[in-house]
Design a protein around this motif. Sequence first.
Motif, PDB file in Angstrom:
ATOM      1  N   SER A   3       0.985  -1.198   0.027  1.00  0.00           N
ATOM      2  CA  SER A   3       0.043  -0.004   0.091  1.00  0.00           C
ATOM      3  C   SER A   3       0.960   1.303  -0.053  1.00  0.00           C
ATOM      4  CB  SER A   3      -0.959  -0.114   1.185  1.00  0.00           C
ATOM      5  OG  SER A   3      -0.120  -0.039   2.189  1.00  0.00           O
ATOM      6  N   SER A   4       1.853   1.314   0.725  1.00  0.00           N
ATOM      7  CA  SER A   4       2.795   2.370   0.806  1.00  0.00           C
ATOM      8  C   SER A   4       3.367   2.501  -0.598  1.00  0.00           C
ATOM      9  CB  SER A   4       3.795   2.167   1.945  1.00  0.00           C
ATOM     10  OG  SER A   4       3.385   2.312   3.190  1.00  0.00           O
ATOM     11  N   LEU A   5       3.964   1.577  -1.085  1.00  0.00           N
ATOM     12  CA  LEU A   5       4.545   1.764  -2.529  1.00  0.00           C
ATOM     13  C   LEU A   5       3.525   2.250  -3.601  1.00  0.00           C
ATOM     14  CD1 LEU A   5       7.089   1.671  -4.270  1.00  0.00           C
ATOM     15  CD2 LEU A   5       6.426  -0.686  -4.968  1.00  0.00           C
ATOM     16  N   GLU A   6       2.437   1.672  -3.659  1.00  0.00           N
ATOM     17  CA  GLU A   6       1.131   2.098  -4.250  1.00  0.00           C
ATOM     18  C   GLU A   6       0.871   3.552  -4.186  1.00  0.00           C
ATOM     19  OE1 GLU A   6      -1.761  -0.360  -3.585  1.00  0.00           O
ATOM     20  OE2 GLU A   6      -1.508  -1.798  -5.026  1.00  0.00           O
ATOM     21  N   THR A   7       1.000   4.317  -2.911  1.00  0.00           N
ATOM     22  CA  THR A   7       0.868   5.611  -2.564  1.00  0.00           C
ATOM     23  C   THR A   7       1.916   6.346  -3.454  1.00  0.00           C
ATOM     24  OG1 THR A   7      -0.333   5.220  -0.596  1.00  0.00           O
ATOM     25  CG2 THR A   7       0.471   7.203  -0.975  1.00  0.00           C
ATOM     26  N   ILE A   8       3.053   5.765  -3.285  1.00  0.00           N
ATOM     27  CA  ILE A   8       4.132   6.584  -4.064  1.00  0.00           C
ATOM     28  C   ILE A   8       4.184   6.580  -5.365  1.00  0.00           C
ATOM     29  CG2 ILE A   8       6.747   6.436  -4.181  1.00  0.00           C
ATOM     30  CD1 ILE A   8       7.038   5.591  -1.301  1.00  0.00           C
ATOM     31  N   LEU A   9       3.975   5.521  -6.104  1.00  0.00           N
ATOM     32  CA  LEU A   9       3.751   5.452  -7.485  1.00  0.00           C
ATOM     33  C   LEU A   9       2.659   6.241  -7.908  1.00  0.00           C
ATOM     34  CD1 LEU A   9       4.335   1.542  -8.084  1.00  0.00           C
ATOM     35  CD2 LEU A   9       5.884   3.485  -8.212  1.00  0.00           C
ATOM     36  N   ALA A  10       1.493   6.267  -7.085  1.00  0.00           N
ATOM     37  CA  ALA A  10       0.337   7.030  -7.633  1.00  0.00           C
ATOM     38  C   ALA A  10       0.855   8.599  -7.600  1.00  0.00           C
ATOM     39  CB  ALA A  10      -0.751   6.810  -6.629  1.00  0.00           C
ATOM     40  N   GLU A  11       1.588   8.967  -6.460  1.00  0.00           N
ATOM     41  CA  GLU A  11       2.161  10.402  -6.653  1.00  0.00           C
ATOM     42  C   GLU A  11       3.185  10.740  -7.708  1.00  0.00           C
ATOM     43  OE1 GLU A  11       2.493  14.011  -5.435  1.00  0.00           O
ATOM     44  OE2 GLU A  11       1.203  12.644  -4.445  1.00  0.00           O
ATOM     45  N   ILE A  12       4.103   9.955  -7.919  1.00  0.00           N
ATOM     46  CA  ILE A  12       4.797  10.142  -9.055  1.00  0.00           C
ATOM     47  C   ILE A  12       4.252  10.016 -10.499  1.00  0.00           C
ATOM     48  CG2 ILE A  12       6.958   9.357  -7.609  1.00  0.00           C
ATOM     49  CD1 ILE A  12       7.171   6.993  -9.749  1.00  0.00           C
ATOM     50  N   SER A  13       3.034   9.410 -10.418  1.00  0.00           N
ATOM     51  CA  SER A  13       2.440   9.325 -11.907  1.00  0.00           C
ATOM     52  C   SER A  13       1.616  10.547 -12.291  1.00  0.00           C
ATOM     53  CB  SER A  13       1.224   8.032 -11.713  1.00  0.00           C
ATOM     54  OG  SER A  13       0.647   8.654 -11.243  1.00  0.00           O
ATOM     55  N   LYS A  14       1.530  11.622 -11.288  1.00  0.00           N
ATOM     56  CA  LYS A  14       0.806  12.758 -11.617  1.00  0.00           C
ATOM     57  C   LYS A  14       1.605  14.016 -11.251  1.00  0.00           C
ATOM     58  CE  LYS A  14      -1.285  13.301  -7.192  1.00  0.00           C
ATOM     59  NZ  LYS A  14      -2.488  13.101  -6.083  1.00  0.00           N
ATOM     60  N   ALA A  15       1.280  15.023 -12.090  1.00  0.00           N
ATOM     61  CA  ALA A  15       1.960  16.346 -11.855  1.00  0.00           C
ATOM     62  C   ALA A  15       0.827  17.497 -12.254  1.00  0.00           C
ATOM     63  CB  ALA A  15       2.987  16.573 -12.787  1.00  0.00           C
ATOM     64  N   GLU A  16      -0.092  17.875 -11.301  1.00  0.00           N
ATOM     65  CA  GLU A  16      -1.328  18.513 -11.493  1.00  0.00           C
ATOM     66  C   GLU A  16      -0.725  20.186 -10.873  1.00  0.00           C
ATOM     67  OE1 GLU A  16      -4.383  16.919  -9.233  1.00  0.00           O
ATOM     68  OE2 GLU A  16      -4.600  15.299 -10.659  1.00  0.00           O
ATOM     69  N   ILE A  17      -0.808  20.909 -12.021  1.00  0.00           N
ATOM     70  CA  ILE A  17      -0.314  22.278 -11.678  1.00  0.00           C
ATOM     71  C   ILE A  17      -1.379  23.348 -11.843  1.00  0.00           C
ATOM     72  CG2 ILE A  17       1.354  23.897 -12.605  1.00  0.00           C
ATOM     73  CD1 ILE A  17       2.512  21.205 -12.184  1.00  0.00           C
ATOM     74  N   LYS A  18      -1.437  24.131 -10.868  1.00  0.00           N
ATOM     75  CA  LYS A  18      -2.563  25.018 -10.553  1.00  0.00           C
ATOM     76  C   LYS A  18      -1.827  26.351 -10.644  1.00  0.00           C
ATOM     77  CE  LYS A  18      -6.260  22.937  -8.336  1.00  0.00           C
ATOM     78  NZ  LYS A  18      -7.241  22.864  -7.205  1.00  0.00           N
ATOM     79  N   LEU A  19      -2.074  27.125 -11.457  1.00  0.00           N
ATOM     80  CA  LEU A  19      -1.396  28.696 -11.608  1.00  0.00           C
ATOM     81  C   LEU A  19      -2.133  29.838 -10.745  1.00  0.00           C
ATOM     82  CD1 LEU A  19       0.466  28.642 -14.812  1.00  0.00           C
ATOM     83  CD2 LEU A  19       1.461  28.579 -12.628  1.00  0.00           C
ATOM     84  N   GLY A  20      -1.851  30.402  -9.821  1.00  0.00           N
ATOM     85  CA  GLY A  20      -2.624  31.399  -9.143  1.00  0.00           C
ATOM     86  C   GLY A  20      -2.753  32.842  -9.989  1.00  0.00           C
TER      87      GLY A  20
END
Length: 277
Positions: A3-20
């Motif tokens: 479960s911990s590795l799945e969380t890490i792999l999910a994190e590195i799979s995305k790069a959601e950017i918001k510009l204020g």
Amino acid sequence: MLSSLETILAEISKAEIKLGKRTGQIPVNLFETTEIIDLNFNGHATLKDYDHYCEVLLRNLQDQIDTVTNDSDNAIGAVRALNLLLFDAKSQEKRYFPKKKKDDWLVKVTFKIKYQVEYTNDELVRDTVLRFLEIQKRLISRCIRLINHRIKHIDTFFPIRDLHAHFPGHAPFSGNNPLVKGQLSLFANSMGKSKLTWNRSKADLLELIVALSKSNSIGSQDGIIHQKDLIELFGWLFNLDLSSARQAIGALKRRKKPESSYTRELTEVFKLYCEDD
């Protein structure tokens, strides 16, 4: 542990950017302006905050792994699980952070809100996003080093003589030395390292593994054995690095002609054997 590795792999799979709203050229005085990047990456506003978050993810993985690896009674299961985790981590690292072109890291980037391009320094945004992605790259690389270290830790402190037999990564035999019985020794120094080599191409081996997997020719007493498990097993058996197996199998499906397949060649070899007087 998974479960911990799945969380890490999910994190590195995305790069959601918001510009204020403050992103762009901001007036300093009547005569000067400066560039401000009001950027949010996967919910984090600063590099320091994101680095701290990734550190927490790594520590959670380490705690789960160490809970298992410190239990000598479960060393075999720990090595099995760690090898599978290692394969997944390396595969995803190559997918999201290719070494040759750093610009390919940006493929997964998505902007969650619209912003005015004419007021934004795109190069500055790109450089800022890459700095966040470098933190992700460091996270997955440290995961791989952690898993490798724990596998070596088990090999050091729970040697083969203390483990049960029949586990990939350790000698699947017990009792007298096979040389005493006149048998070929397949394992180096009784430490479970195979002496076998594969004399064909990796593509041929993967073709064979896929055929065995899809025909359900190999099973397990513990339940279903997946194709990636067989790849891990055969990689260990023949001392081969099959970490890029998924991509290689995809290329194999696209390029290899049925009439030149390795499995067809095996059929012909067996046919000749049967016809040989």
